[in-house]
Design a protein around this motif. Structure first.
Motif, PDB file in Angstrom:
ATOM      1  N   PRO A  69       0.850  -1.196   0.000  1.00  0.00           N
ATOM      2  CA  PRO A  69       0.000   0.000   0.000  1.00  0.00           C
ATOM      3  C   PRO A  69       0.887   1.248   0.000  1.00  0.00           C
ATOM      4  O   PRO A  69       1.910   1.292   0.693  1.00  0.00           O
ATOM      5  N   ILE A  70       0.529   2.243  -0.777  1.00  0.00           N
ATOM      6  CA  ILE A  70       1.375   3.423  -0.951  1.00  0.00           C
ATOM      7  C   ILE A  70       1.681   4.115   0.374  1.00  0.00           C
ATOM      8  O   ILE A  70       2.781   4.637   0.579  1.00  0.00           O
ATOM      9  N   LYS A  71       0.722   4.088   1.287  1.00  0.00           N
ATOM     10  CA  LYS A  71       0.922   4.781   2.567  1.00  0.00           C
ATOM     11  C   LYS A  71       1.442   3.862   3.670  1.00  0.00           C
ATOM     12  O   LYS A  71       1.536   4.272   4.826  1.00  0.00           O
ATOM     13  N   ALA A  72       1.755   2.620   3.318  1.00  0.00           N
ATOM     14  CA  ALA A  72       2.256   1.683   4.338  1.00  0.00           C
ATOM     15  C   ALA A  72       3.302   0.754   3.723  1.00  0.00           C
ATOM     16  O   ALA A  72       3.206  -0.466   3.807  1.00  0.00           O
ATOM     17  N   ILE A  73       4.323   1.351   3.101  1.00  0.00           N
ATOM     18  CA  ILE A  73       5.341   0.570   2.391  1.00  0.00           C
ATOM     19  C   ILE A  73       6.322  -0.081   3.366  1.00  0.00           C
ATOM     20  O   ILE A  73       6.819   0.562   4.280  1.00  0.00           O
ATOM     21  N   GLN A  74       6.543  -1.384   3.154  1.00  0.00           N
ATOM     22  CA  GLN A  74       7.596  -2.099   3.878  1.00  0.00           C
ATOM     23  C   GLN A  74       8.641  -2.560   2.874  1.00  0.00           C
ATOM     24  O   GLN A  74       8.416  -3.509   2.112  1.00  0.00           O
ATOM     25  N   LEU A  75       9.779  -1.881   2.839  1.00  0.00           N
ATOM     26  CA  LEU A  75      10.848  -2.293   1.933  1.00  0.00           C
ATOM     27  C   LEU A  75      11.276  -3.719   2.237  1.00  0.00           C
ATOM     28  O   LEU A  75      11.349  -4.121   3.395  1.00  0.00           O
ATOM     29  N   GLY A  76      11.542  -4.477   1.192  1.00  0.00           N
ATOM     30  CA  GLY A  76      11.947  -5.868   1.369  1.00  0.00           C
ATOM     31  C   GLY A  76      10.790  -6.838   1.315  1.00  0.00           C
ATOM     32  O   GLY A  76      10.983  -8.051   1.336  1.00  0.00           O
TER      33      GLY A  76
END
Length: 562
Positions: free
Chosen positions: A371-378
């Motif tokens: 989600p654009i407002k809840a990005i988790q890299l990886g």
């Protein structure tokens, strides 16, 4: 129940479900959007912009020509082979409105690859760029293609600019080898013949196939994934839903450097942005970074759809780093793994986080996304609305939360099956509609997924699937080769690079350059190996099967020890 686990994992502005039956087919979405956003820009290329209204009219003219002059029957397949130019959406939507199935064809294909795809799909008509018409000349007589329509890069531009661009491409850059295809018709002549003519607007059911999208699946034989109208409508609605309230209808300017013939760009730019009425800037040759950046400098873009390789190349360009990013708010990444260092550098330069997703040709393609407002890299995010994911072991049993296993996906975007390949379909899809992806993943407690390995031997080069079987078939035909294998090795630029191993027959003289040259004759450029290694023997099982995984492990150890 899986539904209960996923339900509370979605941000407030993203629905848990979409209505995949909201529209009867893609054409209903097209008509509604082109009426609602008639005066809004749809596609821009080489300085020329088509509005949604203009695109609808031109696709209607093309549909009229096809129905009256092509000799095709409803449901026949139309191969479309061109890069990102304005003719592409006109041809795609024109073919669909006329009642035909689109077969997306890579313009970089060799004659061998074209021949297989045209024959396998049963294509009756080919629409191609003049730059590769000399290859079509070789291939068409060996296939069921009855008619060829040829277009040049600048065909949709104003007369003076069209003449200039086409002259430069053909005579100055010499990018159009001579060809002679009897009875071939020019794209603009086809549009002129269809202009103002009536035609019968197709009304396919949602279960009818809209696109045959070719992929290697789990083996090296290219197969056509049957993507229905419902599959693609569902995925466009899913993609739009996952944008939440970050994307505004009719207000966004999206950069499209990825090829529209690839399912990732096709679904996002031709489908999801159509339903949103947004503006797509088509980049014909993204490899020309200076020219690409010059195009970027002309617009205040708000979104960018790309992949790791492209992000790296742009971040390395000084002019790009100096662009105005004040309106920029959405970067989407897919097609290959996003490297954390690349994502962090991109954000530092542009001020925009990279939102990574995951999908396959067989899932139209989007299956999960951050989600654009809840990005988790990886991570590859959460399942898109109306989609379930599970992890299974080698016996097909679902594993406990947090354990690794094969990722399976279920949703309205999952393909109908492989074209005329029931056995291959049954290997991928079970009776309940679960698709085995071949990727090893973990589901976290918060619902976000991480890809940790690849079960199959597929190599991913700059977002393109490369299958060892196909490479090995070509290598095995090289005189003097007794054993061969192909694997993917980590590569900073392309995600993975191809490395091949060969064993020569006693006395055979064969160099690295000879191997590459012979493979180049049969394969698209991105399938040609970057590394060639000769060995006395290759690791095999007790029945003689070459152990690609062992070769790959050796390479990874070498890298780790450097």
């Amino acid at each position: 129940m899986l539904e209960n686990f996923w339900k509370d994992k979605y941000p407030a502005d993203i629905p848990f479900e979409i209505n995949a039956d909201q529209y009867p087919n893609i054409l209903a979405v097209l008509k509604e959007s082109c009426q609602r956003f008639a005066d809004k820009p749809a596609f821009t290329n080489l300085g020329k912009t088509l509005t949604y209204g203009e695109m609808y009219k031109l696709s209607g003219d093309f549909a009229a020509y096809l129905q009256k002059h092509s000799g095709l029957q409803p449901g026949d397949r139309v191969a479309i082979q061109m890069p990102n130019v304005l003719q592409y959406p006109i041809a795609v939507f024109g073919a669909m409105r006329a009642g035909y199935v689109v077969v997306n064809t890579n313009p970089l294909y060799t004659p061998r690859e074209m021949e297989h795809q045209f024959n396998d799909s049963g294509a009756k008509l080919l629409i191609c760029l003049a730059n590769m018409a000399h290859l079509a000349e070789q291939v068409v007589p060996k296939t069921g293609v009855k008619k060829v329509i040829v277009t040049e890069v600048g065909d949709m531009l104003p007369p003076l600019k069209r003449t200039l661009i086409n002259f430069v491409v053909k005579h100055v850059k010499k990018m159009v080898p001579a060809f002679n295809i009897p009875d071939a018709i020019k794209f603009n002549d086809a549009l002129a013949k269809g202009k103002g003519q009536s035609f019968t607007e197709a009304s396919p059911t949602n279960d009818d196939v809209a696109v045959l999208q070719y992929t290697g699946g789990t083996t090296g034989v290219a197969k056509g994934a049957m993507l229905t109208h419902r599959n693609l409508v569902a995925n466009m609605l899913q993609a739009k839903a996952m944008m939440g309230n970050s994307i505004k209808d009719g207000e966004e300017v999206l950069i499209c450097p990825l090829p529209l013939y690839h399912i990732y760009a096709f679904t996002f730019h031709c489908m999801a942005m159509m339903i949103s009425g947004n503006h797509n800037i088509l980049i014909t040759n993204p490899r020309d970074i200076p020219a690409f950046v010059k195009e970027l400098s002309k617009v205040r873009f708000t979104g960018f759809v790309g992949l790791n390789t492209l992000f790296v190349a742009l971040c390395n360009d000084e002019t790009f780093r100096g662009l105005d990013f004040s309106q920029f708010k959405v970067t989407l990444s897919g097609g290959m793994a996003l490297q954390q260092a690349t994502a962090e550098r991109w954000e530092k330069i542009t001020g925009c986080k990279v939102c990574e997703g995951y999908g396959m040709t067989e899932t139209s393609p989007l299956a999960t996304v951050n989600p654009i407002k809840a990005i988790q890299l990886g991570t590859i995010g959460i399942p898109v609305p109306s989609t379930l994911c599970k992890i299974i072991d080698d016996d097909g049993t679902e594993v406990p939360m947090g354990e690794r296993g094969e990722l399976c996906v279920k949703g309205p975007q999952v393909m109908k099956g492989y074209w005329q390949r029931q056995e291959a379909t049954d290997e991928m899809l079970d009776a309940e509609g679960w698709l085995k992806t071949g990727d090893i993943a973990i589901i976290q407690e918060d619902g976000f997924l991480r890809i940790v390995d690849r079960k199959k031997d597929m190599i991913l080069v700059s977002g393109f699937n490369v299958y060892p079987n196909e490479l090995e078939d070509v290598m095995a035909a090289i005189p003097g080769v007794t054993q061969c294998a192909a694997i993917g090795v980590p590569d900073e630029k392309s995600g993975e690079a191809i490395k091949v191993f060969l064993v020569k027959a006693p006395g055979a003289e064969l160099s690295e350059e000879q191997v590459k040259a012979q493979m180049r004759d049969s394969l698209t450029a991105y399938k040609v190996p970057k590394f060639v290694e000769f060995r006395d023997a290759l690791p095999t099982t007790n029945v003689g099967k070459i152990l690609r995984r062992e070769l790959r492990d050796e390479e990874l150890k070498k890298i780790a020890n450097k």
